[in-house]
Scaffold this motif. Sequence first.
Motif, PDB file in Angstrom:
ATOM      1  N   ILE A 486      59.596  38.244  26.718  1.00  0.00           N
ATOM      2  CA  ILE A 486      58.560  38.956  27.476  1.00  0.00           C
ATOM      3  C   ILE A 486      57.209  38.665  26.843  1.00  0.00           C
ATOM      4  O   ILE A 486      56.993  38.943  25.654  1.00  0.00           O
ATOM      5  N   SER A 487      56.319  38.094  27.616  1.00  0.00           N
ATOM      6  CA  SER A 487      54.954  37.851  27.151  1.00  0.00           C
ATOM      7  C   SER A 487      54.063  38.974  27.660  1.00  0.00           C
ATOM      8  O   SER A 487      54.050  39.269  28.862  1.00  0.00           O
ATOM      9  N   LEU A 488      53.323  39.610  26.740  1.00  0.00           N
ATOM     10  CA  LEU A 488      52.487  40.748  27.087  1.00  0.00           C
ATOM     11  C   LEU A 488      51.095  40.592  26.484  1.00  0.00           C
ATOM     12  O   LEU A 488      50.951  40.053  25.383  1.00  0.00           O
ATOM     13  N   PRO A 489      50.063  41.086  27.168  1.00  0.00           N
ATOM     14  CA  PRO A 489      48.744  41.144  26.526  1.00  0.00           C
ATOM     15  C   PRO A 489      48.733  42.236  25.466  1.00  0.00           C
ATOM     16  O   PRO A 489      49.404  43.258  25.612  1.00  0.00           O
ATOM     17  N   LEU A 490      47.988  42.002  24.384  1.00  0.00           N
ATOM     18  CA  LEU A 490      47.862  43.042  23.360  1.00  0.00           C
ATOM     19  C   LEU A 490      47.033  44.208  23.872  1.00  0.00           C
ATOM     20  O   LEU A 490      47.219  45.346  23.455  1.00  0.00           O
ATOM     21  N   MET A 491      46.094  43.899  24.754  1.00  0.00           N
ATOM     22  CA  MET A 491      45.249  44.936  25.352  1.00  0.00           C
ATOM     23  C   MET A 491      45.230  44.736  26.855  1.00  0.00           C
ATOM     24  O   MET A 491      45.456  43.637  27.361  1.00  0.00           O
ATOM     25  N   LEU A 492      44.935  45.814  27.570  1.00  0.00           N
ATOM     26  CA  LEU A 492      44.793  45.722  29.016  1.00  0.00           C
ATOM     27  C   LEU A 492      43.570  44.877  29.341  1.00  0.00           C
ATOM     28  O   LEU A 492      42.477  45.107  28.812  1.00  0.00           O
ATOM     29  N   ALA A 493      43.751  43.892  30.190  1.00  0.00           N
ATOM     30  CA  ALA A 493      42.654  42.984  30.518  1.00  0.00           C
ATOM     31  C   ALA A 493      41.609  43.685  31.376  1.00  0.00           C
ATOM     32  O   ALA A 493      41.912  44.615  32.118  1.00  0.00           O
ATOM     33  N   ASN A 494      40.362  43.217  31.216  1.00  0.00           N
ATOM     34  CA  ASN A 494      39.312  43.714  32.104  1.00  0.00           C
ATOM     35  C   ASN A 494      39.647  43.295  33.535  1.00  0.00           C
ATOM     36  O   ASN A 494      40.182  42.213  33.767  1.00  0.00           O
ATOM     37  N   PHE A 495      39.316  44.159  34.471  1.00  0.00           N
ATOM     38  CA  PHE A 495      39.668  43.871  35.860  1.00  0.00           C
ATOM     39  C   PHE A 495      38.668  42.883  36.438  1.00  0.00           C
ATOM     40  O   PHE A 495      37.464  43.131  36.465  1.00  0.00           O
ATOM     41  N   ARG A 496      39.197  41.763  36.869  1.00  0.00           N
ATOM     42  CA  ARG A 496      38.372  40.756  37.525  1.00  0.00           C
ATOM     43  C   ARG A 496      38.893  40.552  38.940  1.00  0.00           C
ATOM     44  O   ARG A 496      40.105  40.617  39.190  1.00  0.00           O
ATOM     45  N   GLY A 497      37.978  40.330  39.838  1.00  0.00           N
ATOM     46  CA  GLY A 497      38.357  40.159  41.226  1.00  0.00           C
ATOM     47  C   GLY A 497      37.516  39.103  41.902  1.00  0.00           C
ATOM     48  O   GLY A 497      36.420  38.748  41.439  1.00  0.00           O
ATOM     49  N   VAL A 498      38.041  38.568  42.990  1.00  0.00           N
ATOM     50  CA  VAL A 498      37.327  37.576  43.790  1.00  0.00           C
ATOM     51  C   VAL A 498      36.754  38.284  45.010  1.00  0.00           C
ATOM     52  O   VAL A 498      37.484  38.954  45.755  1.00  0.00           O
ATOM     53  N   LEU A 499      35.457  38.149  45.176  1.00  0.00           N
ATOM     54  CA  LEU A 499      34.762  38.783  46.303  1.00  0.00           C
ATOM     55  C   LEU A 499      34.852  37.868  47.515  1.00  0.00           C
ATOM     56  O   LEU A 499      34.485  36.681  47.438  1.00  0.00           O
ATOM     57  N   ARG A 501      34.671  37.631  52.081  1.00  0.00           N
ATOM     58  CA  ARG A 501      34.188  38.266  53.314  1.00  0.00           C
ATOM     59  C   ARG A 501      35.213  37.989  54.405  1.00  0.00           C
ATOM     60  O   ARG A 501      35.638  36.858  54.608  1.00  0.00           O
ATOM     61  N   ALA A 502      35.627  39.047  55.094  1.00  0.00           N
ATOM     62  CA  ALA A 502      36.592  38.938  56.191  1.00  0.00           C
ATOM     63  C   ALA A 502      36.252  40.006  57.215  1.00  0.00           C
ATOM     64  O   ALA A 502      35.982  41.155  56.855  1.00  0.00           O
ATOM     65  N   GLY A 503      36.262  39.627  58.486  1.00  0.00           N
ATOM     66  CA  GLY A 503      35.906  40.587  59.526  1.00  0.00           C
ATOM     67  C   GLY A 503      34.486  41.105  59.374  1.00  0.00           C
ATOM     68  O   GLY A 503      34.173  42.215  59.800  1.00  0.00           O
ATOM     69  N   GLY A 504      33.615  40.296  58.768  1.00  0.00           N
ATOM     70  CA  GLY A 504      32.227  40.703  58.592  1.00  0.00           C
ATOM     71  C   GLY A 504      32.008  41.693  57.458  1.00  0.00           C
ATOM     72  O   GLY A 504      30.893  42.186  57.278  1.00  0.00           O
ATOM     73  N   GLN A 505      33.046  41.979  56.665  1.00  0.00           N
ATOM     74  CA  GLN A 505      32.921  42.939  55.570  1.00  0.00           C
ATOM     75  C   GLN A 505      33.336  42.292  54.248  1.00  0.00           C
ATOM     76  O   GLN A 505      34.025  41.274  54.232  1.00  0.00           O
ATOM     77  N   PHE A 506      32.907  42.919  53.141  1.00  0.00           N
ATOM     78  CA  PHE A 506      33.233  42.410  51.816  1.00  0.00           C
ATOM     79  C   PHE A 506      34.464  43.125  51.265  1.00  0.00           C
ATOM     80  O   PHE A 506      34.617  44.334  51.417  1.00  0.00           O
ATOM     81  N   PHE A 507      35.323  42.340  50.579  1.00  0.00           N
ATOM     82  CA  PHE A 507      36.514  42.886  49.936  1.00  0.00           C
ATOM     83  C   PHE A 507      36.694  42.223  48.575  1.00  0.00           C
ATOM     84  O   PHE A 507      36.250  41.086  48.362  1.00  0.00           O
ATOM     85  N   VAL A 508      37.355  42.946  47.665  1.00  0.00           N
ATOM     86  CA  VAL A 508      37.678  42.403  46.340  1.00  0.00           C
ATOM     87  C   VAL A 508      39.184  42.246  46.245  1.00  0.00           C
ATOM     88  O   VAL A 508      39.937  43.180  46.522  1.00  0.00           O
ATOM     89  N   ILE A 509      39.629  41.040  45.841  1.00  0.00           N
ATOM     90  CA  ILE A 509      41.057  40.767  45.650  1.00  0.00           C
ATOM     91  C   ILE A 509      41.283  40.528  44.164  1.00  0.00           C
ATOM     92  O   ILE A 509      40.598  39.706  43.546  1.00  0.00           O
ATOM     93  N   PRO A 510      42.219  41.246  43.525  1.00  0.00           N
ATOM     94  CA  PRO A 510      42.471  41.065  42.088  1.00  0.00           C
ATOM     95  C   PRO A 510      42.793  39.619  41.737  1.00  0.00           C
ATOM     96  O   PRO A 510      43.631  38.978  42.377  1.00  0.00           O
ATOM     97  N   SER A 511      42.128  39.107  40.706  1.00  0.00           N
ATOM     98  CA  SER A 511      42.310  37.703  40.317  1.00  0.00           C
ATOM     99  C   SER A 511      43.724  37.407  39.867  1.00  0.00           C
ATOM    100  O   SER A 511      44.228  36.291  40.054  1.00  0.00           O
ATOM    101  N   THR A 512      44.389  38.390  39.253  1.00  0.00           N
ATOM    102  CA  THR A 512      45.733  38.148  38.717  1.00  0.00           C
ATOM    103  C   THR A 512      46.743  37.819  39.799  1.00  0.00           C
ATOM    104  O   THR A 512      47.785  37.222  39.506  1.00  0.00           O
TER     105      THR A 512
END
Length: 776
Positions: A486-499, A501-512
């Motif tokens: 089992i490979s685990l991070p030592l710390m919880l990673a900062n949340f990164r997301g990809v911004l 646009r769909a349906g004329g609106q903005f959304f964030v999808i988690p990078s992981t």
Amino acid sequence: MPSKNDELLKRLLVTFRIEADTHLQAMSSGLLALEKIPAGEQYTGTIETVFREAHSLKGAARAVNLTQIESVCQSLEDVFAALKNKHLAISPPLVDLLLQVIDALAGLLAADGSVAGNQKPLVESLRRQLDAALRGSLADSAAPPDAPPPVPVNAPTESGTGAGMHTPTPPPSLASATVRVSATKLDAVMRQVEELLLPRLAVSQHAKELNEAIAILAGWKKQRLQIQPALQVVDREFERNIRHGAISQGKSELPKLLKYLDAEQLPMKMLEDQLARLQRAAERDQRMLAGMTDGLRQNVKEMQLLPFSSLLGIFPRFSRELAREQGKSVELVIKGGEIEIDRHILEEMKDPLIHLVRNCIDHGIGQPAARSAKGKRPQGTITLACSQKDSGAAEVLVADDGAGIDIAMIKAAACKLGVISAEDAERLAEPESVALAFQSGVTTSPIITDISGRGLGLAIVREKIECLGGSVTVKSEPGAGTAFHISLPLMLANFRGVLVRAGGQFFVIPSTSIERAVRIISKEVQTVENRETILVDEQPVSLVRLSDVLELARHVAAVEPERPSQALVLSSGSVRVAFLVEEILGEQEVLVKALMRPLVRVRNVAGASVLGTGRVAPVLNVPDLLKSAVRRPAAAPGSPHRLPDKKLEGAQELSILVVEDSITSRILLKTILESAGYRVSTAVDGVDGYTTLKTGTFDLVVSDIEMPRMDGFDLTLKIRADKQLAALPVVLVTALESREQRERGIDAGANAYIVKSGFDQSNLLEIVQRLIHIPS
């Protein structure tokens, strides 16, 4: 060279000194409070608190082998017990003595956490004083000749007041270098630190806007320079026309305009310089704020680190008891307990590790006789180890020296469930075959019990680990054992997301959850089973519009013929789907805010984030998106096989026989199954049950074991021996929890074994539904 036990004791002593300081301070405060309670009022609660503190300190001292401290605490307990039982009265001299004893204990511990040999007379003196106080001889105990008042460590000597006189200053705090902070407070600080991301994003946005303003000004300045020659021509023509009398009206206005245009270069230069200064200041502030917030967040994260050993306390006893229940002998070897990991990760890993250790005992380690017959030690070995892979990751190993994973049984179970076809299973290499064990529903257990057999455990383990940003692989060697890495991070990673646009609106999808971003041209899109599909890594992947999944209006066509379209390939486990978006604006760090009531659970949405512009963008829930995409009208190639959708609303077409001699249990089982929509018939024992089976048609049997005339084991054997009934699923429900009974159930051919002590309604219904609905 110090041994590992010496190092462990040294660490325990440090912890003990901090704990002891807390107990001693609490006892001092309690005694002072006792002294202030007026005569005749109840003080039992305060005495109880002080009593408990003394008892806790005694237990902690015993744990680190400080027997002298333990003996003094025992004498303190005796005095507090006498006060609690009203056998001894509170008095200022008694309080003074107790406070002196507490100060003496603090002094003994302040030096190095242990009691030196030359301090034993002092310990014995303290015990004699407390024993005398317990007998009511407080006057004799006040200052015995052989027990001078304890001298605090490092107490300064006061000259001029007499030789050998010492200032009775309190000893220094044992926790002067350590502060205890509750986990709740740490979490609150972490949330506040994360909130700093919002002004950081805002400053970054302001710097970006300043850059855009400078670019606009530069473009304006360039255009101004380009028209300068034209303005000079106009000026010369105007002068010439005036000289020749061709212009008489407005002769003064044009020179004013030209003069203004010439003069505006100075304020333009000043504006340009001012914007440049603001840009440099904004970039400097951005760098400073980024450095401060990153450093602060890293420091708070490090405060959340705990040694891996803090998770392991339950495992020795857990493995010992589970192995004994199954008639097995297991040695649990623990390594790497000093590796520090974020406590949130440790908390989330507790259940997966419990399941893996249970899996090792239940499936891996064999009976002592069987192991001996194979030339192994009768006692099996399970290794639970943690090692640091690099600066940001750790590897947890859960391994056993058992029989290993039966690849053929794994493939057969996966084929039976419909996860993979028999032809594809034959082509799989060993690593891919072993990985099938992580598919939900795949199990090699011959019977469903309270311990195993549902095929859900490893799927849940993988899901939990992947949610933490980790991964799990399994290696198995027939006859030698199985190892989960089992490979685990030592710390919880900062949340990164990809911004996006769909349906004329903005959304964030988690990078992981994003496997890759792709560009698609119209000729690459194929239609397979009425669904648009593209090839990714030579594998067909379903293509859907994110706006369609979110039920928003389309702003562009699916794939425009004249230019490539953008899509993100999202994956979770074996599910891969490409989501078409109108625009991918880039990846950034974001702060996710949980939804509040009444929007606690919104399909496809995990939370919300505030962008640097101040605009709120929903953060999408990738598992929900994938489920929503798979459930669209046609099944996409590459998506996992799903069980037939025969849920409880169709249960009225299925018939179950309940065989139970107890009328109470019979009514309970019948009520539970009928409430789920099944048709239920009953029988009072095995003979009655078998007769009923021969005269009717049933889809499943639920039977007790202990019954007159014919028990559940014999009934199961009779069913399996009957050609017409041999394939009928049988669930045994019993109060007998022994290993031998479970093995008898397996030998008889039962499909599931439920122990009544752990029985609940959902457990029964889940097993029944699985056994009836699994395709053969």
